[in-house]
Design an enzyme around this catalytic site. Structure first.
Site, short mmCIF file in Angstrom:
data_model
loop_
_atom_site.label_atom_id
_atom_site.label_comp_id
_atom_site.label_asym_id
_atom_site.label_seq_id
_atom_site.Cartn_x
_atom_site.Cartn_y
_atom_site.Cartn_z
N HIS A 102 -18.15 4.03 16.90
CA HIS A 102 -18.75 3.15 17.90
C HIS A 102 -19.04 1.85 17.16
O HIS A 102 -19.40 1.88 15.97
CB HIS A 102 -20.10 3.67 18.38
CG HIS A 102 -20.08 5.00 19.06
ND1 HIS A 102 -20.15 6.19 18.39
CD2 HIS A 102 -20.03 5.32 20.38
CE1 HIS A 102 -20.14 7.19 19.26
NE2 HIS A 102 -20.05 6.70 20.46
N ASP A 105 -22.12 2.07 15.20
CA ASP A 105 -22.12 2.93 14.00
C ASP A 105 -21.82 2.12 12.75
O ASP A 105 -22.29 2.45 11.66
CB ASP A 105 -21.01 4.00 14.06
CG ASP A 105 -21.12 4.91 15.25
OD1 ASP A 105 -22.24 5.10 15.75
OD2 ASP A 105 -20.08 5.45 15.67
C1 XLS Z 1 -21.49 12.34 23.26
C2 XLS Z 1 -20.09 11.95 23.14
C3 XLS Z 1 -19.83 10.76 22.24
C4 XLS Z 1 -18.44 10.25 22.43
C5 XLS Z 1 -18.21 8.88 21.93
O1 XLS Z 1 -21.83 13.38 23.76
O2 XLS Z 1 -19.37 13.07 22.72
O3 XLS Z 1 -20.08 11.09 20.91
O4 XLS Z 1 -17.51 11.10 21.85
O5 XLS Z 1 -18.99 7.96 22.56
#
Ligand code: XLS
Ligand code: NI
Ligand code: NI
Length: 438
Positions: A102, A105
């Site tokens: 993200h 991140d």
């Molecule tokens: C959350 C999601 C997230 C997505 C990416 O539950 O799995 O981590 O994979 O935004």
């Protein structure tokens, strides 16, 4: 040069099923061919930035258990650079080719979107060099539009058009960066795209916003020449009480209504599938049948607790059924297996990260090998095709191909005196057959 983080300094190697090493691949052998492709080509494993480097081990009742150095530096850009080093070190030790992130991140938000964009771009430049030097690739990028309080009532589905506009600006930048890094896909997970209570929500309005937003993302992807698909990641609830991208079927309705089947696919997560009341393999099979299978967030949900625990997938029989569907779907094209999985908060040793990935890569590899054997021997395939065999007879094909009507079929049923004869579905017999491979 390796940092001091992991005690392991050498890439983990394949040593075969009889290995007695504490940390080795027993099944995942990257160069081994399975049904015409190497395991490495089949799997397209990716390490997730958020679980591996950002989550400090918090839960709703307690704080940081991991005490990673970068969370306590007091200099966010220095921390971001440290995490970037560690991502590539992790990829190298695990022999994994891809990573996913993200925007939030990889870089700090700063005081404005402008600052945030600049920070993201700066770290992306760091990635670019490391990716070239170490031959690593980006499986997908995505924008975090759920953590900051501005998104508490939704991102693209927020009642406030300013939030919608802000999201447009954020996704534009994240897609630009993903394209610059040659990302294979771009993911959209709508953590806040839903509602807490209907008493303050206009569903119709919010769904229109979600559709327009998706359409704009696809338009922009074409404008900048981003080749990969947009992947929507379905999830039924958590953090919101009800999320609009509930499951594969629900997401398909949106994609299909917009006529975007070529550009938009799904990224299916095991834990989200079971939260939606489905099996993982159901979601994969359905996406494949609807022509929207994209990628996978590989993890494992807890069957008792009913929330997104994101554990590492270690269950071999489950992986076998999933890989059966993945292989039947023709495998991955742009998508892959992203480890959307986190070590437990008591697993505080850095090397626990390596053990978790290696174990799950092995479980996936065993699943792949078992599924390939099932397909190659063809026994299961023959049972299923026999079950549908009568559909290839001309009179039955005619019913499907639009050459018959209710009246003409009714006339034939009466003329021929058709009385369907029930046949066994043989479930236990087939389950025994499957167990014989595991
Ligand atoms: C959350 C999601 C997230 C997505 C990416 O539950 O799995 O981590 O994979 O935004
Ligand atoms: Ni996910
Ligand atoms: Ni999840």
């Amino acid at each position: 040069m390796m940092t001091e983080f992991y005690s392991r300094k050498e890439p983990v190697r394949y040593e075969g099923p009889d290995s007695t090493s504490d940390l080795a691949f027993r099944w995942y052998n990257p160069d081994q061919k399975v049904m015409g492709k190497t395991m490495r080509e089949h799997m397209r494993f990716a390490v997730a930035y958020w679980h591996t480097l950002c989550w400090p081990g918090t839960d709703p009742f307690g704080g940081d258990t991991f005490m990673r150095r970068w969370h306590h530096l007091g200099d966010e850009m220095a921390a971001a650079r440290m995490k970037a080093d560690l991502m590539f070190e992790t990829l190298e030790l695990l022999g994994i080719d891809f990573f996913c992130f993200h925007d939030l991140d990889i870089a700090p938000e700063g005081k404005s979107l402008k600052e945030f964009n600049a920070n993201v771009t700066e770290i992306a430049k760091v990635f670019e060099k490391k990716m070239a030097a170490k031959n690593k690739k980006l499986l997908w990028g995505t924008a975090n539009m759920f953590s900051n309080r501005r998104f508490m009532a939704g991102a693209a589905t927020n009642p406030d058009p300013d939030v919608f506009a802000y999201c447009a600006a954020q996704v534009k930048h994240c897609l630009d960066v993903t394209k610059d890094l040659d990302g294979a896909n771009y993911v959209m997970w709508g953590g806040r795209e839903g509602y807490e209570t209907l008493v303050n929500t206009n569903i119709g309005q919010e769904l229109e916003q979600a559709k327009r937003f998706l359409a704009m993302v696809v338009e922009y992807k074409h404008r900048i020449g981003f080749k990969g698909p947009i992947l929507i990641e379905p999830k039924p609830q958590e953090p919101t009480k009800h999320q609009y991208d509930y499951d594969v079927a629900t997401v398909f309705a949106t994609i299909n209504a917009l006529g975007l089947k070529e550009d938009v696919k799904v990224n299916i997560e095991q834990n989200h599938a079971i939260l939606a009341g489905h099996t993982f393999e159901h979601e994969i099979a359905l996406a494949a049948a609807l022509g929207i299978f994209g990628g996978i967030d590989i993890n494992r949900g807890d069957y008792q607790s009913g929330w997104d625990t994101d554990q590492f997938a270690m269950n071999v029989p489950e992986m076998s059924l999933a890989f059966l569907e993945i292989l039947k779907a023709g495998g991955f094209t742009t998508g892959g297996l992203n480890f959307d999985a986190k070590i437990r908060r008591q697993s505080i040793d850095p090397d626990d990260i390596l053990h978790a990935h290696v174990g799950s890569m092995d479980a996936c590899a065993r699943g792949l090998l078992i599924a390939a054997k099932i397909l190659e021997e063809g026994k299961l395939g023959r049972i299923v095709s026999e079950r549908y065999a009568k559909w290839s007879e001309p009179k039955n094909r005619a019913m499907l191909e639009g050459r018959e009507t209710l009246e003409s079929i009714a006339a034939r049923v009466h003329a021929e005196g058709i009385e369907p004869q029930p046949k066994s579905g043989q479930q236990e017999r087939i389950e025994n057959l499957l167990n014989s491979y595991i």
